[in-house]
Scaffold this active site. Structure first.
Site, PDB file in Angstrom:
ATOM      1  N   GLY A  34     -15.761   1.064   7.128  1.00 41.60           N
ATOM      2  CA  GLY A  34     -14.627   0.882   8.039  1.00 41.60           C
ATOM      3  C   GLY A  34     -13.525   1.936   7.937  1.00 41.60           C
ATOM      4  N   GLN A  35     -13.419   2.742   7.013  1.00 35.55           N
ATOM      5  CA  GLN A  35     -12.269   3.409   6.785  1.00 35.55           C
ATOM      6  C   GLN A  35     -11.871   3.912   8.072  1.00 35.55           C
ATOM      7  OE1 GLN A  35     -13.000   7.037   4.289  1.00 35.55           O
ATOM      8  NE2 GLN A  35     -10.780   7.425   3.909  1.00 35.55           N
TER       9      GLN A  35
ATOM     10  N   HIS B  90      -7.106   5.653  -0.355  1.00 33.34           N
ATOM     11  CA  HIS B  90      -6.385   4.710  -0.748  1.00 33.34           C
ATOM     12  C   HIS B  90      -7.190   3.612  -1.552  1.00 33.34           C
ATOM     13  CE1 HIS B  90      -7.549   4.272   3.394  1.00 33.34           C
ATOM     14  NE2 HIS B  90      -7.358   2.770   3.290  1.00 33.34           N
TER      15      HIS B  90
HETATM   16  P1  AMP Z   1      -8.998   1.458   5.777  1.00 34.89           P
HETATM   17  O1  AMP Z   1      -9.540   0.756   6.727  1.00 34.89           O
HETATM   18  O2  AMP Z   1      -9.609   1.223   4.338  1.00 34.89           O
HETATM   19  O3  AMP Z   1      -8.813   2.940   6.050  1.00 34.89           O
HETATM   20  O4  AMP Z   1      -7.555   0.904   5.479  1.00 34.89           O
HETATM   21  C1  AMP Z   1      -6.487   1.452   6.036  1.00 34.89           C
HETATM   22  C2  AMP Z   1      -5.324   0.348   6.147  1.00 34.89           C
HETATM   23  O5  AMP Z   1      -4.043   0.782   6.397  1.00 34.89           O
HETATM   24  C3  AMP Z   1      -5.666  -0.883   6.866  1.00 34.89           C
HETATM   25  O6  AMP Z   1      -5.511  -2.137   6.176  1.00 34.89           O
HETATM   26  C4  AMP Z   1      -4.378  -1.026   7.736  1.00 34.89           C
HETATM   27  O7  AMP Z   1      -3.859  -2.270   8.000  1.00 34.89           O
HETATM   28  C5  AMP Z   1      -3.320  -0.121   6.933  1.00 34.89           C
HETATM   29  N1  AMP Z   1      -2.185   0.508   7.559  1.00 34.89           N
HETATM   30  C6  AMP Z   1      -2.434   1.419   8.796  1.00 34.89           C
HETATM   31  N2  AMP Z   1      -1.155   1.781   9.164  1.00 34.89           N
HETATM   32  C7  AMP Z   1      -0.338   1.251   8.336  1.00 34.89           C
HETATM   33  C8  AMP Z   1       1.144   1.314   8.322  1.00 34.89           C
HETATM   34  N3  AMP Z   1       2.061   1.929   8.718  1.00 34.89           N
HETATM   35  N4  AMP Z   1       1.803   0.689   7.021  1.00 34.89           N
HETATM   36  C9  AMP Z   1       1.023  -0.133   6.417  1.00 34.89           C
HETATM   37  N5  AMP Z   1      -0.155  -0.168   6.379  1.00 34.89           N
HETATM   38  C10 AMP Z   1      -0.898   0.338   7.118  1.00 34.89           C
END
Ligand code: AMP
Length: 112
Positions: free
Chosen positions: A89-90, A96
Protein backbone atom coordinates in the site's frame (compact mmCIF):
# COMPACT_ATOMS: atom_id res chain seq x y z
CA UNK A 1 10.11 16.60 -10.36
CA UNK A 2 10.42 16.90 -6.60
CA UNK A 3 8.41 14.42 -4.57
CA UNK A 4 5.77 15.55 -2.08
CA UNK A 5 8.17 14.74 0.73
CA UNK A 6 11.02 16.70 -0.87
CA UNK A 7 8.67 19.68 -0.99
CA UNK A 8 8.07 19.23 2.75
CA UNK A 9 11.81 18.90 3.37
CA UNK A 10 12.39 22.12 1.40
CA UNK A 11 9.61 23.88 3.36
CA UNK A 12 7.51 24.42 0.23
CA UNK A 13 4.63 22.47 1.84
CA UNK A 14 3.93 22.85 5.58
CA UNK A 15 4.37 19.94 7.96
CA UNK A 16 4.85 19.40 11.68
CA UNK A 17 8.56 18.64 11.63
CA UNK A 18 9.73 16.92 14.82
CA UNK A 19 13.34 16.05 13.95
CA UNK A 20 16.01 16.56 11.31
CA UNK A 21 19.65 15.76 10.81
CA UNK A 22 22.07 15.55 7.89
CA UNK A 23 20.33 12.47 6.45
CA UNK A 24 16.63 12.64 7.32
CA UNK A 25 13.70 14.90 8.08
CA UNK A 26 10.84 13.58 10.23
CA UNK A 27 7.34 15.02 10.49
CA UNK A 28 3.93 13.98 11.79
CA UNK A 29 1.74 11.97 9.42
CA UNK A 30 -1.25 13.96 8.18
CA UNK A 31 -3.54 10.94 8.81
CA UNK A 32 -2.17 9.46 12.02
CA UNK A 33 -2.81 5.76 12.66
CA UNK A 34 -1.65 5.97 16.29
CA UNK A 35 -1.30 8.72 18.92
CA UNK A 36 2.25 9.21 17.66
CA UNK A 37 2.72 8.68 13.92
CA UNK A 38 5.86 10.19 12.44
CA UNK A 39 7.31 9.74 8.96
CA UNK A 40 11.09 9.56 8.73
CA UNK A 41 12.22 10.57 5.25
CA UNK A 42 15.73 10.52 3.80
CA UNK A 43 16.71 13.85 2.28
CA UNK A 44 17.86 11.83 -0.73
CA UNK A 45 15.06 10.97 -3.15
CA UNK A 46 14.99 7.17 -3.07
CA UNK A 47 11.76 5.74 -4.50
CA UNK A 48 11.39 2.98 -1.94
CA UNK A 49 13.23 0.34 0.03
CA UNK A 50 13.70 -1.72 -3.14
CA UNK A 51 15.71 1.14 -4.63
CA UNK A 52 17.97 1.63 -1.61
CA UNK A 53 21.52 1.60 -3.01
CA UNK A 54 23.61 -1.45 -2.17
CA UNK A 55 26.51 0.81 -1.29
CA UNK A 56 26.53 3.10 1.70
CA UNK A 57 25.63 2.96 5.34
CA UNK A 58 21.86 3.25 5.73
CA UNK A 59 21.52 2.80 9.45
CA UNK A 60 20.71 6.52 9.72
CA UNK A 61 17.05 5.63 9.17
CA UNK A 62 16.88 3.30 12.17
CA UNK A 63 19.08 5.58 14.27
CA UNK A 64 16.65 8.43 13.62
CA UNK A 65 13.70 6.22 14.63
CA UNK A 66 15.40 5.40 17.91
CA UNK A 67 16.30 9.02 18.66
CA UNK A 68 12.82 10.34 17.78
CA UNK A 69 11.15 7.63 19.88
CA UNK A 70 13.27 8.69 22.85
CA UNK A 71 12.60 12.36 22.13
CA UNK A 72 8.82 11.79 22.01
CA UNK A 73 8.82 9.64 25.16
CA UNK A 74 7.72 6.35 23.61
CA UNK A 75 8.94 4.43 26.61
CA UNK A 76 6.28 1.73 26.30
CA UNK A 77 7.49 0.69 22.87
CA UNK A 78 6.86 1.55 19.25
CA UNK A 79 6.73 0.12 15.75
CA UNK A 80 8.75 1.07 12.67
CA UNK A 81 7.20 0.19 9.30
CA UNK A 82 8.31 0.66 5.71
CA UNK A 83 5.68 0.05 3.05
CA UNK A 84 7.34 -1.13 -0.15
CA UNK A 85 5.29 -1.25 -3.34
CA UNK A 86 1.68 -2.01 -4.22
CA UNK A 87 1.03 -5.00 -1.96
CA UNK A 88 2.13 -2.97 1.05
CA UNK A 89 0.00 0.00 0.00
CA UNK A 90 2.86 2.42 -0.58
CA UNK A 91 1.33 5.72 -1.73
CA UNK A 92 4.24 8.15 -1.62
CA UNK A 93 7.20 7.06 -3.73
CA UNK A 94 9.92 8.61 -1.65
CA UNK A 95 11.35 6.16 0.86
CA UNK A 96 10.00 6.71 4.37
CA UNK A 97 9.68 4.82 7.62
CA UNK A 98 6.54 5.12 9.75
CA UNK A 99 7.21 5.43 13.48
CA UNK A 100 4.06 4.47 15.41
CA UNK A 101 3.46 4.49 19.13
CA UNK A 102 1.89 6.22 22.08
CA UNK A 103 -0.56 3.38 22.85
CA UNK A 104 -0.67 -0.42 22.59
CA UNK A 105 -0.68 -1.25 18.88
CA UNK A 106 -2.82 -3.93 17.26
CA UNK A 107 -1.19 -6.76 15.39
CA UNK A 108 -0.96 -6.72 11.61
CA UNK A 109 -1.34 -9.24 8.83
CA UNK A 110 -3.00 -9.98 5.50
CA UNK A 111 -6.05 -7.90 4.63
CA UNK A 112 -9.26 -9.98 4.41
P1 AMP B 1 2.75 5.08 2.53
O1 AMP B 1 1.33 4.64 2.36
O2 AMP B 1 3.60 4.11 3.30
O3 AMP B 1 3.38 5.49 1.22
O4 AMP B 1 2.69 6.35 3.47
C1 AMP B 1 2.47 7.63 3.02
C2 AMP B 1 2.01 8.42 4.21
O5 AMP B 1 2.15 9.80 3.92
C3 AMP B 1 0.54 8.20 4.59
O6 AMP B 1 0.47 7.68 5.91
C4 AMP B 1 -0.07 9.59 4.47
O7 AMP B 1 -1.04 9.84 5.47
C5 AMP B 1 1.14 10.48 4.61
N1 AMP B 1 1.04 11.80 4.01
C6 AMP B 1 0.58 12.10 2.77
N2 AMP B 1 0.67 13.43 2.56
C7 AMP B 1 1.18 13.97 3.69
C8 AMP B 1 1.51 15.30 4.10
N3 AMP B 1 1.31 16.35 3.29
N4 AMP B 1 2.00 15.50 5.33
C9 AMP B 1 2.18 14.46 6.16
N5 AMP B 1 1.92 13.17 5.83
C10 AMP B 1 1.42 12.93 4.63
Amino acid sequence: MATLFTKIIQREIPADIVYEDDHVVAFRDIQPQAPVHVLIVPRQEITGLAELPDEGDHKYLLNAAKVIAEQLGLTGGYRVVINQGADAGQTVFHLHAHLLGGAPLGHFGVEE
